[in-house]
Design a protein around this motif. Sequence first.
Motif, PDB file in Angstrom:
ATOM      1  N   UNK A  73      45.367  37.103  50.627  1.00 48.75           N
ATOM      2  CA  UNK A  73      44.073  37.203  49.793  1.00 48.75           C
ATOM      3  C   UNK A  73      43.949  36.535  48.709  1.00 48.75           C
ATOM      4  N   UNK A  74      45.015  36.813  47.708  1.00 49.67           N
ATOM      5  CA  UNK A  74      44.874  36.356  46.306  1.00 49.67           C
ATOM      6  C   UNK A  74      44.964  34.836  46.570  1.00 49.67           C
ATOM      7  N   UNK A  75      45.912  34.268  47.401  1.00 55.06           N
ATOM      8  CA  UNK A  75      45.733  32.975  47.635  1.00 55.06           C
ATOM      9  C   UNK A  75      44.548  32.037  48.070  1.00 55.06           C
ATOM     10  N   UNK A  76      43.840  32.851  48.718  1.00 51.82           N
ATOM     11  CA  UNK A  76      42.353  32.661  49.252  1.00 51.82           C
ATOM     12  C   UNK A  76      41.580  32.546  47.866  1.00 51.82           C
ATOM     13  N   UNK A  77      41.574  33.603  47.394  1.00 53.50           N
ATOM     14  CA  UNK A  77      40.637  33.618  46.394  1.00 53.50           C
ATOM     15  C   UNK A  77      40.983  32.653  44.996  1.00 53.50           C
ATOM     16  N   UNK A  78      42.246  32.053  44.788  1.00 52.38           N
ATOM     17  CA  UNK A  78      42.680  31.307  43.989  1.00 52.38           C
ATOM     18  C   UNK A  78      42.090  30.007  44.272  1.00 52.38           C
ATOM     19  N   UNK A  79      42.121  29.626  45.894  1.00 58.42           N
ATOM     20  CA  UNK A  79      41.268  28.436  46.368  1.00 58.42           C
ATOM     21  C   UNK A  79      39.791  28.456  46.075  1.00 58.42           C
ATOM     22  N   UNK A  80      39.229  29.403  46.420  1.00 54.79           N
ATOM     23  CA  UNK A  80      38.144  29.675  46.117  1.00 54.79           C
ATOM     24  C   UNK A  80      37.661  29.456  44.765  1.00 54.79           C
ATOM     25  N   UNK A  81      38.488  29.828  43.831  1.00 54.68           N
ATOM     26  CA  UNK A  81      38.230  29.642  42.324  1.00 54.68           C
ATOM     27  C   UNK A  81      38.697  28.286  41.749  1.00 54.68           C
ATOM     28  N   UNK A  82      38.816  27.426  42.526  1.00 53.07           N
ATOM     29  CA  UNK A  82      39.271  26.142  42.037  1.00 53.07           C
ATOM     30  C   UNK A  82      40.780  26.297  41.146  1.00 53.07           C
ATOM     31  N   UNK A  83      41.542  27.303  41.806  1.00 53.25           N
ATOM     32  CA  UNK A  83      42.916  27.429  41.315  1.00 53.25           C
ATOM     33  C   UNK A  83      42.999  28.257  39.809  1.00 53.25           C
ATOM     34  N   UNK A  84      41.731  28.781  39.613  1.00 53.22           N
ATOM     35  CA  UNK A  84      41.759  29.806  38.499  1.00 53.22           C
ATOM     36  C   UNK A  84      41.609  31.256  38.660  1.00 53.22           C
ATOM     37  N   UNK A  85      42.736  31.946  38.941  1.00 53.94           N
ATOM     38  CA  UNK A  85      42.310  33.366  39.346  1.00 53.94           C
ATOM     39  C   UNK A  85      41.894  33.894  37.945  1.00 53.94           C
ATOM     40  N   UNK A  87      39.235  33.906  36.757  1.00 54.21           N
ATOM     41  CA  UNK A  87      37.624  33.982  37.114  1.00 54.21           C
ATOM     42  C   UNK A  87      37.398  35.181  37.796  1.00 54.21           C
ATOM     43  N   UNK A  88      38.699  35.840  38.569  1.00 54.69           N
ATOM     44  CA  UNK A  88      38.383  37.165  39.117  1.00 54.69           C
ATOM     45  C   UNK A  88      37.822  38.160  38.182  1.00 54.69           C
ATOM     46  N   UNK A  89      36.724  38.641  38.314  1.00 51.53           N
ATOM     47  CA  UNK A  89      36.271  39.918  37.489  1.00 51.53           C
ATOM     48  C   UNK A  89      36.679  41.267  37.781  1.00 51.53           C
ATOM     49  N   UNK A  90      36.611  41.268  39.375  1.00 55.98           N
ATOM     50  CA  UNK A  90      36.913  42.671  40.151  1.00 55.98           C
ATOM     51  C   UNK A  90      37.394  42.451  41.466  1.00 55.98           C
ATOM     52  N   UNK A  91      38.004  43.110  42.001  1.00 53.37           N
ATOM     53  CA  UNK A  91      38.205  43.339  43.621  1.00 53.37           C
ATOM     54  C   UNK A  91      37.194  44.382  43.722  1.00 53.37           C
ATOM     55  N   UNK A  92      36.315  44.107  44.455  1.00 56.12           N
ATOM     56  CA  UNK A  92      35.247  45.082  44.958  1.00 56.12           C
ATOM     57  C   UNK A  92      35.753  46.083  45.881  1.00 56.12           C
ATOM     58  N   UNK A  93      35.956  45.227  47.203  1.00 55.58           N
ATOM     59  CA  UNK A  93      36.486  46.104  48.269  1.00 55.58           C
ATOM     60  C   UNK A  93      37.301  45.524  49.186  1.00 55.58           C
ATOM     61  N   UNK A  94      38.296  46.198  49.717  1.00 52.05           N
ATOM     62  CA  UNK A  94      39.377  45.890  50.558  1.00 52.05           C
ATOM     63  C   UNK A  94      39.022  46.593  52.095  1.00 52.05           C
ATOM     64  N   UNK A  95      39.154  45.932  52.943  1.00 48.87           N
ATOM     65  CA  UNK A  95      38.920  46.566  54.563  1.00 48.87           C
ATOM     66  C   UNK A  95      40.306  46.420  54.879  1.00 48.87           C
ATOM     67  N   UNK A  96      41.144  47.426  55.277  1.00 46.31           N
ATOM     68  CA  UNK A  96      42.377  47.171  55.911  1.00 46.31           C
ATOM     69  C   UNK A  96      42.391  47.629  57.495  1.00 46.31           C
ATOM     70  N   UNK A  97      43.015  46.854  58.351  1.00 50.14           N
ATOM     71  CA  UNK A  97      43.241  47.215  59.484  1.00 50.14           C
ATOM     72  C   UNK A  97      44.669  47.215  60.154  1.00 50.14           C
ATOM     73  N   UNK A  98      45.162  48.291  60.553  1.00 50.63           N
ATOM     74  CA  UNK A  98      46.449  48.481  60.699  1.00 50.63           C
ATOM     75  C   UNK A  98      46.801  48.740  62.267  1.00 50.63           C
ATOM     76  N   UNK A  99      47.658  47.754  62.838  1.00 51.01           N
ATOM     77  CA  UNK A  99      48.131  47.978  64.164  1.00 51.01           C
ATOM     78  C   UNK A  99      48.809  49.209  64.379  1.00 51.01           C
ATOM     79  N   UNK A 100      48.376  50.186  65.110  1.00 48.95           N
ATOM     80  CA  UNK A 100      49.196  51.343  65.323  1.00 48.95           C
ATOM     81  C   UNK A 100      49.103  51.955  66.793  1.00 48.95           C
ATOM     82  N   UNK A 101      50.119  52.680  66.676  1.00 48.52           N
ATOM     83  CA  UNK A 101      50.095  53.590  68.361  1.00 48.52           C
ATOM     84  C   UNK A 101      49.172  54.857  68.009  1.00 48.52           C
TER      85      UNK A 101
END
Length: 153
Positions: A73-85, A87-101
Motif C-alpha cells: 500500500x505504501x509503495x502504491x501511495x508513494x507512486x501516487x505522490x510522485x515519490x514523495x511520501x 505528502x501523506x497527511x493521513x491514513x483515512x481507512x484500511x479495509x482488510x480481507x483475511x483468507x480464513x477457515x
Amino acid sequence: MARIEARLQELGITLPTPPAPVASYVPFVIVGNLVHVSGQVSVDASGGIKGKLGDAIEVEEGQAAARLCGLNLLAQVKAACGGDLDRVKRVVKLNGFVNVTPEFSPIPQVMNGCSDLMVQVLGEAGKHARSAVGMANLPMDFAVEVDGLFEIG
C-alpha cells in the motif's frame, strides 16, 4: 532526506516496487486530495504468504502477511505522490480481507500487522479507521488483502 524516507530507513524498511495490477483495474485513483489504493495482497519478491488462517497459517504469520500488504500500500501511495511520501497527511481507512477457515476468529489481530506498520512509519498520521473481515477465499490464495484510503497534500 525527506521525513518519511528517513523514518523508513531508521526502521530498516525498503518499500517494494509497486505491484502491477493482475486484472482490469488501476493500482490507485486520486480524487481531490484522496488516494484510493486498490487491494494489495500479501505478495513480496519471494512469492508472498498464501493459504488460510486457521489452517496452515497462524496469527503471527497472518500479521506478517498483513504487514506485506501495508508495504505494498505504501509503495502504491508513494507512486501516487510522485515519490514523495511526505505528502501523506493521513491514513483515512484500511479495509482488510483475511483468507480464513470458518472457525478462525482473531481477524482483527491479523490486521494489526498492517495497522501497526502505518503508525510505525507515519506516526500520528498513520492512525486510521478500519474494517477487518474473514473471507472464504482471496485471489491466488493469498492470505491477506488490504485496500486503503489516504489523504494527501
